[in-house]
Design an enzyme around this catalytic site. Structure first.
Site, PDB file in Angstrom:
ATOM      1  N   ARG A  64       0.804  -1.234   0.000  1.00 17.13           N
ATOM      2  CA  ARG A  64       0.000   0.000   0.000  1.00 17.13           C
ATOM      3  C   ARG A  64       0.831   1.275   0.000  1.00 17.13           C
ATOM      4  O   ARG A  64       0.336   2.329  -0.348  1.00 17.13           O
ATOM      5  CB  ARG A  64      -0.942  -0.009   1.202  1.00 17.13           C
ATOM      6  CG  ARG A  64      -2.263  -0.718   0.884  1.00 17.13           C
ATOM      7  CD  ARG A  64      -3.314  -0.355   1.902  1.00 17.13           C
ATOM      8  NE  ARG A  64      -2.899  -0.840   3.219  1.00 17.13           N
ATOM      9  CZ  ARG A  64      -3.286  -2.011   3.712  1.00 17.13           C
ATOM     10  NH1 ARG A  64      -4.094  -2.787   3.039  1.00 17.13           N
ATOM     11  NH2 ARG A  64      -2.880  -2.402   4.904  1.00 17.13           N
ATOM     12  N   LYS A 172       2.794 -19.997   6.547  1.00 11.47           N
ATOM     13  CA  LYS A 172       1.865 -20.618   7.482  1.00 11.47           C
ATOM     14  C   LYS A 172       1.254 -19.554   8.393  1.00 11.47           C
ATOM     15  O   LYS A 172       1.781 -18.453   8.449  1.00 11.47           O
ATOM     16  CB  LYS A 172       2.544 -21.726   8.293  1.00 11.47           C
ATOM     17  CG  LYS A 172       3.916 -21.342   8.842  1.00 11.47           C
ATOM     18  CD  LYS A 172       3.953 -21.179  10.303  1.00 11.47           C
ATOM     19  CE  LYS A 172       4.094 -19.749  10.686  1.00 11.47           C
ATOM     20  NZ  LYS A 172       4.479 -19.426  11.987  1.00 11.47           N
ATOM     21  N   HIS A 202       9.362 -22.828   7.566  1.00 11.83           N
ATOM     22  CA  HIS A 202      10.789 -22.513   7.455  1.00 11.83           C
ATOM     23  C   HIS A 202      11.681 -23.438   8.276  1.00 11.83           C
ATOM     24  O   HIS A 202      12.873 -23.528   8.036  1.00 11.83           O
ATOM     25  CB  HIS A 202      11.067 -21.032   7.757  1.00 11.83           C
ATOM     26  CG  HIS A 202      11.122 -20.691   9.216  1.00 11.83           C
ATOM     27  ND1 HIS A 202      10.006 -20.488   9.977  1.00 11.83           N
ATOM     28  CD2 HIS A 202      12.161 -20.503  10.059  1.00 11.83           C
ATOM     29  CE1 HIS A 202      10.359 -20.200  11.216  1.00 11.83           C
ATOM     30  NE2 HIS A 202      11.664 -20.196  11.293  1.00 11.83           N
ATOM     31  N   GLU A 240      11.112 -19.753  23.164  1.00 10.53           N
ATOM     32  CA  GLU A 240      11.633 -18.460  22.711  1.00 10.53           C
ATOM     33  C   GLU A 240      11.677 -17.521  23.901  1.00 10.53           C
ATOM     34  O   GLU A 240      10.786 -17.563  24.746  1.00 10.53           O
ATOM     35  CB  GLU A 240      10.733 -17.870  21.636  1.00 10.53           C
ATOM     36  CG  GLU A 240      10.726 -18.679  20.356  1.00 10.53           C
ATOM     37  CD  GLU A 240       9.834 -18.020  19.313  1.00 10.53           C
ATOM     38  OE1 GLU A 240      10.365 -17.278  18.485  1.00 10.53           O
ATOM     39  OE2 GLU A 240       8.619 -18.230  19.362  1.00 10.53           O
ATOM     40  N   HIS A 264       5.701 -26.250  12.513  1.00  6.51           N
ATOM     41  CA  HIS A 264       7.099 -26.593  12.811  1.00  6.51           C
ATOM     42  C   HIS A 264       7.246 -27.857  13.675  1.00  6.51           C
ATOM     43  O   HIS A 264       7.991 -28.771  13.330  1.00  6.51           O
ATOM     44  CB  HIS A 264       7.800 -25.456  13.547  1.00  6.51           C
ATOM     45  CG  HIS A 264       7.712 -24.120  12.874  1.00  6.51           C
ATOM     46  ND1 HIS A 264       7.620 -23.978  11.512  1.00  6.51           N
ATOM     47  CD2 HIS A 264       7.723 -22.858  13.370  1.00  6.51           C
ATOM     48  CE1 HIS A 264       7.563 -22.678  11.216  1.00  6.51           C
ATOM     49  NE2 HIS A 264       7.629 -21.985  12.316  1.00  6.51           N
TER      50      HIS A 264
END
Ligand code: BG6
Length: 511
Positions: A64, A172, A202, A240, A264
């Site tokens: 955009r 995903k 990934h 994480e 994953h």
């Protein structure tokens, strides 16, 4: 008689030869998003720098912003300089920059898509991209349908044609549950032929994930242990330390299970649990993954064997951090989980009765992804129990990241004691064993898309099978009574995550 060994890598193309993509244009939707800025754009430069992109290459951004080509080129340069893995080389950049274009438009803008068509016609002529176009949808899942429809409506895709090619790359999560994944698939397959659809996970592009296949199928050492006779259970952890950062718009309402377990972690489970494929050709590999995913199921007792949490204020990296509900853009009564854990059972001969425990979470004490095969205890210890107090279970740990490698844990005699036994570890480290550094997952995957090489991309059947495992758990969690438990940022998750394993007589490893 000599043992003969059939190498499962035998009919793969020679991976030592650099595989250079042919002439093509890569169109990126969502270029100003986190993923494009941090991973995709730098990966395109790294591929160019490694000589893996053809001279006839063009990168077209669609979004955009009211940008011209030059402004977009500056934006790409900034992200390359900040994030690229390989050194900056002016001549490589100059050549890449020549093929960079930007088209302004929203997903609903007919004008924008007409302009995109025109731009692709122009780069086919001036950059020699020969009509081969890949469309990378790095956008929120609710936009997939619309963009795909626009590509069709504006004649940017011709399903019946294989040359020049059109491919679509979909990030995903593919769908929100089984039913919506099926709907989306219907849309995608009405516009693109099945071998033109590249669903990105990934994790499959990570070197360490691919190394799991080497570990399992290029060695004799591990296979005898790789089954219910020796393994007591398997733990797959993706922790994480970060919170959701600026991704509230994407993450809220999706949560940890849909964000990373459906894709994953279940892909990791499939690779670790599957049988040996006849070859590494995409069809063979998928067939084995599908078989094992079809045999996998959610636990029978969802109350005992699932856990769901949401981080509250706490500590991360020595700093006080906010709780999930205080993050920018999150509704104060959001029930989205940032910690998800559950047991998966695989009903087949190799794994029956040996649970796999999956957990994924944000704001954990540290970032670590690993798969741990926990072995059964030795049937008998000819030592005094007091001498073996510090002996745990033998374990084989595949460290996906960081410190990529493999750890074996076993008992050894403490020197100068009568016979005291303690756990020790033996490590293989990617970083010290090989001189070559690993490419980023996205380098490998983008290159594979441009080459039309499918083994590292999940097929729709795998996506469906993964939702089938997850759906009962998501339904259970959707009930108001089963809301996420709080856990302080910087801790290993809510108590239910612990008790889930304790009930089965196990404990989570501290990775
Ligand atoms: C993405 C998730 O797929 O993977 C993110 O959407 C997550 O929420 C990321 O942070 C982690 O990737 P990696 O490669 O750093 O483990």
């Amino acid at each position: 008689m000599t043992d003969t060994y059939v190498n499962p890598l035998r009919d793969a193309t020679d991976r030592r030869l650099p595989r250079v993509a042919g002439p093509c244009a890569l169109v990126m939707f969502g270029v100003t998003g986190d993923l494009a800025q941090k991973k995709l754009l730098p990966a395109v430069y790294d591929l160019a720098n490694r000589g893996l992109l053809p001279p006839g290459f063009s990168l077209v951004g669609y979004g955009r912003r009211d940008w011209d080509d030059e402004q977009f080129t500056d934006y790409v340069l900034e992200s390359v300089k900040e994030r690229a893995r390989t050194p900056f080389r002016a001549e490589v950049w100059r050549q890449l920059a020549e093929g960079i274009r930007f088209v302004t438009g929203g997903f609903d803008s007919d004008e924008g898509f007409e302009q995109l068509k025109e731009t692709l016609r122009e780069v086919d002529e001036t950059q020699g991209t020969e009509g081969n176009h890949a469309f990378y949808l790095s956008i929120p899942p609710d936009g997939f349908d619309q963009v795909i429809e626009q590509l069709r409506r504006h004649g940017l895709v011709d399903k019946s044609r294989t040359t020049p090619w059109n491919r679509v790359v979909i990030e995903k999560p593919f769908g929100h549950d089984l039913a919506s994944a099926r709907e989306l698939e219907e849309k995608v397959s009405s516009v693109f032929s099945s071998d033109s659809v590249f669903r990105i996970d990934h994790y499959l592009g990570k070197e360490t994930v691919q190394n799991m296949l080497a570990l399992r199928f290029a060695n004799q050492l591990f296979e005898p242990l790789w089954n219910r006779n020796y393994v007591s259970h398997v733990q797959i952890t993706m922790a994480e330390d970060i919170g959701i950062g600026g991704r509230a718009g994407y993450y809220d309402g999706i949560g940890a299970a849909r964000d990373v377990i459906q894709n994953h972690l279940l892909q990791l489970l499939a690779l670790v649990a599957m049988e040996e494929p006849a070859s590494f050709e995409a069809g063979q590999l998928r067939a084995e993954k599908e078989k094992v995913l079809a045999a996998a199921r959610a636990p029978r007792n969802l109350k005992s064997h699932t856990a769901r949490g949401q981080y509250t204020a706490g500590w991360a990296g020595g700093q006080r951090v906010r709780g999930y509900l205080e993050e920018e853009g999150i509704a104060p009564d959001s029930q989205t989980e940032t910690y998800a854990a559950f047991r998966v059972d695989i009903d087949n001969r190799r794994w029956a009765g040996r649970p796999f425990y999956l957990r994924a979470a944000k704001r954990m004490p540290r970032r670590v992804t690993e798969i741990a095969l926990m072995l059964r205890p030795a049937p008998h210890l000819p030592f005094h129990l007091a001498d073996t107090e510090q002996l745990g279970a033998n374990a084989l740990v595949l460290r996906i990241q960081p410190n990529e490698g493999i750890t074996m844990r076993f008992g050894a005699k403490v020197p100068a004691t009568q016979m005291e036994i303690r756990d020790v570890t033996m490590d293989f480290n990617y970083g010290t064993s090989f001189a070559e550094s690993s490419p980023e997952a996205y380098e490998r995957l983008i290159l594979d898309v441009l080459l039309g090489d499918p083994p590292l991309f999940p097929q729709h059947t795998e996506v469906e099978l993964s939702w089938k495992i997850l759906d009962p758990i998501l339904d259970y969690w959707a009930d108001k009574e089963h809301q996420p438990e709080g856990y302080a940022a910087g801790t290993w998750g809510p108590p239910s995550g612990r008790t889930m394993l304790e009930r089965d007589g196990f404990t989570w490893r501290r990775p």
